[in-house]
Write a protein that holds these residues in place. Structure first.
Motif, PDB file in Angstrom:
ATOM      1  N   PRO A  94       0.823  -1.219   0.000  1.00  7.70           N
ATOM      2  CA  PRO A  94       0.000   0.000   0.000  1.00  7.70           C
ATOM      3  C   PRO A  94       0.858   1.271   0.000  1.00  7.70           C
ATOM      4  O   PRO A  94       0.504   2.260  -0.642  1.00  7.70           O
ATOM      5  CB  PRO A  94      -0.821  -0.107   1.285  1.00  7.70           C
ATOM      6  CG  PRO A  94      -0.849  -1.566   1.602  1.00  7.70           C
ATOM      7  CD  PRO A  94       0.449  -2.115   1.092  1.00  7.70           C
ATOM      8  N   GLU A  95       1.987   1.233   0.685  1.00  3.74           N
ATOM      9  CA  GLU A  95       2.866   2.408   0.728  1.00  3.74           C
ATOM     10  C   GLU A  95       3.396   2.740  -0.671  1.00  3.74           C
ATOM     11  O   GLU A  95       3.429   3.905  -1.073  1.00  3.74           O
ATOM     12  CB  GLU A  95       4.048   2.170   1.690  1.00  3.74           C
ATOM     13  CG  GLU A  95       3.659   2.015   3.143  1.00  3.74           C
ATOM     14  CD  GLU A  95       3.161   0.609   3.511  1.00  3.74           C
ATOM     15  OE1 GLU A  95       2.544   0.486   4.584  1.00  3.74           O
ATOM     16  OE2 GLU A  95       3.353  -0.338   2.724  1.00  3.74           O
ATOM     17  N   PHE A  96       3.808   1.718  -1.386  1.00  2.00           N
ATOM     18  CA  PHE A  96       4.333   1.937  -2.734  1.00  2.00           C
ATOM     19  C   PHE A  96       3.231   2.457  -3.660  1.00  2.00           C
ATOM     20  O   PHE A  96       3.446   3.399  -4.430  1.00  2.00           O
ATOM     21  CB  PHE A  96       4.934   0.644  -3.292  1.00  2.00           C
ATOM     22  CG  PHE A  96       5.511   0.794  -4.667  1.00  2.00           C
ATOM     23  CD1 PHE A  96       6.646   1.555  -4.878  1.00  2.00           C
ATOM     24  CD2 PHE A  96       4.913   0.185  -5.754  1.00  2.00           C
ATOM     25  CE1 PHE A  96       7.186   1.704  -6.151  1.00  2.00           C
ATOM     26  CE2 PHE A  96       5.439   0.323  -7.026  1.00  2.00           C
ATOM     27  CZ  PHE A  96       6.576   1.096  -7.223  1.00  2.00           C
ATOM     28  N   LEU A  97       2.044   1.874  -3.557  1.00  2.00           N
ATOM     29  CA  LEU A  97       0.929   2.326  -4.386  1.00  2.00           C
ATOM     30  C   LEU A  97       0.531   3.762  -4.040  1.00  2.00           C
ATOM     31  O   LEU A  97       0.188   4.546  -4.930  1.00  2.00           O
ATOM     32  CB  LEU A  97      -0.265   1.382  -4.251  1.00  2.00           C
ATOM     33  CG  LEU A  97      -0.055  -0.011  -4.835  1.00  2.00           C
ATOM     34  CD1 LEU A  97      -1.242  -0.912  -4.517  1.00  2.00           C
ATOM     35  CD2 LEU A  97       0.193   0.045  -6.336  1.00  2.00           C
ATOM     36  N   ASN A  98       0.605   4.122  -2.760  1.00  2.00           N
ATOM     37  CA  ASN A  98       0.318   5.504  -2.354  1.00  2.00           C
ATOM     38  C   ASN A  98       1.345   6.469  -2.951  1.00  2.00           C
ATOM     39  O   ASN A  98       0.993   7.567  -3.387  1.00  2.00           O
ATOM     40  CB  ASN A  98       0.299   5.633  -0.834  1.00  2.00           C
ATOM     41  CG  ASN A  98      -0.939   5.018  -0.216  1.00  2.00           C
ATOM     42  OD1 ASN A  98      -1.959   4.860  -0.875  1.00  2.00           O
ATOM     43  ND2 ASN A  98      -0.845   4.662   1.054  1.00  2.00           N
ATOM     44  N   LEU A 102       0.382   9.444  -5.553  1.00  2.00           N
ATOM     45  CA  LEU A 102       0.753  10.843  -5.362  1.00  2.00           C
ATOM     46  C   LEU A 102       1.388  11.403  -6.628  1.00  2.00           C
ATOM     47  O   LEU A 102       1.000  12.465  -7.123  1.00  2.00           O
ATOM     48  CB  LEU A 102       1.704  10.986  -4.173  1.00  2.00           C
ATOM     49  CG  LEU A 102       2.253  12.383  -3.927  1.00  2.00           C
ATOM     50  CD1 LEU A 102       1.132  13.337  -3.532  1.00  2.00           C
ATOM     51  CD2 LEU A 102       3.317  12.343  -2.856  1.00  2.00           C
ATOM     52  N   PHE A 103       2.367  10.690  -7.170  1.00  2.00           N
ATOM     53  CA  PHE A 103       3.014  11.140  -8.399  1.00  2.00           C
ATOM     54  C   PHE A 103       2.029  11.177  -9.568  1.00  2.00           C
ATOM     55  O   PHE A 103       2.069  12.076 -10.406  1.00  2.00           O
ATOM     56  CB  PHE A 103       4.198  10.237  -8.755  1.00  2.00           C
ATOM     57  CG  PHE A 103       5.450  10.564  -7.985  1.00  2.00           C
ATOM     58  CD1 PHE A 103       6.016  11.822  -8.039  1.00  2.00           C
ATOM     59  CD2 PHE A 103       6.078   9.592  -7.220  1.00  2.00           C
ATOM     60  CE1 PHE A 103       7.178  12.129  -7.346  1.00  2.00           C
ATOM     61  CE2 PHE A 103       7.236   9.879  -6.517  1.00  2.00           C
ATOM     62  CZ  PHE A 103       7.795  11.149  -6.581  1.00  2.00           C
ATOM     63  N   SER A 104       1.135  10.207  -9.614  1.00  2.00           N
ATOM     64  CA  SER A 104       0.146  10.152 -10.683  1.00  2.00           C
ATOM     65  C   SER A 104      -0.786  11.366 -10.611  1.00  2.00           C
ATOM     66  O   SER A 104      -1.156  11.947 -11.636  1.00  2.00           O
ATOM     67  CB  SER A 104      -0.647   8.849 -10.595  1.00  2.00           C
ATOM     68  OG  SER A 104      -1.453   8.678 -11.721  1.00  2.00           O
TER      69      SER A 104
END
Length: 113
Positions: A94-98, A102-104
């Motif tokens: 979940p941290e990586f996807l968050n 954010l960048f997206s």
């Protein structure tokens, strides 16, 4: 008995010749094609991940480089879209996807301007 064996052999040989036409063979061909497509998508994601990680590390070392920031945002957005498209979000933390989200979102804001 010999006639039965010959007849059985003939049936097996005919079945082997037309095995590609059976519903089971069609299902297997479709499964193989889908699996190949899935592996290709996973390879693409792997390459996009490597690109994103490179840009991200470079940006951390050069936080004032706006072009590097833009490349990081762009690569994160591309990676995030690919992961979603392949339905692989459950395979990432979940941290990586968050982080990618954010960048997206930054990429979308940049496009809107």
């Amino acid at each position: 008995m010999i006639r039965l064996i010959i007849l059985f052999s003939s049936v097996l040989m005919r079945a082997a010749l037309f095995a590609e036409m059976t519903p089971e063979a069609i299902v297997m061909n479709n499964l193989i094609a889908i699996t190949k497509k899935s592996v290709e998508m996973q390879e693409k994601i792997k390459m996009e991940l490597a690109t994103y990680q490179k840009y991200n590390l470079d940006f951390i070392q050069n936080p004032n480089d706006k072009e590097l920031l833009f490349q990081t945002i762009k690569s994160a957005d591309r990676l995030f879209r690919s992961i979603n498209e392949a339905h692989l979000t459950d395979n990432f933390s979940p941290e990586f996807l968050n982080e990618l989200t954010l960048f997206s979102q930054l990429a979308k804001k940049k496009i809107e301007k």
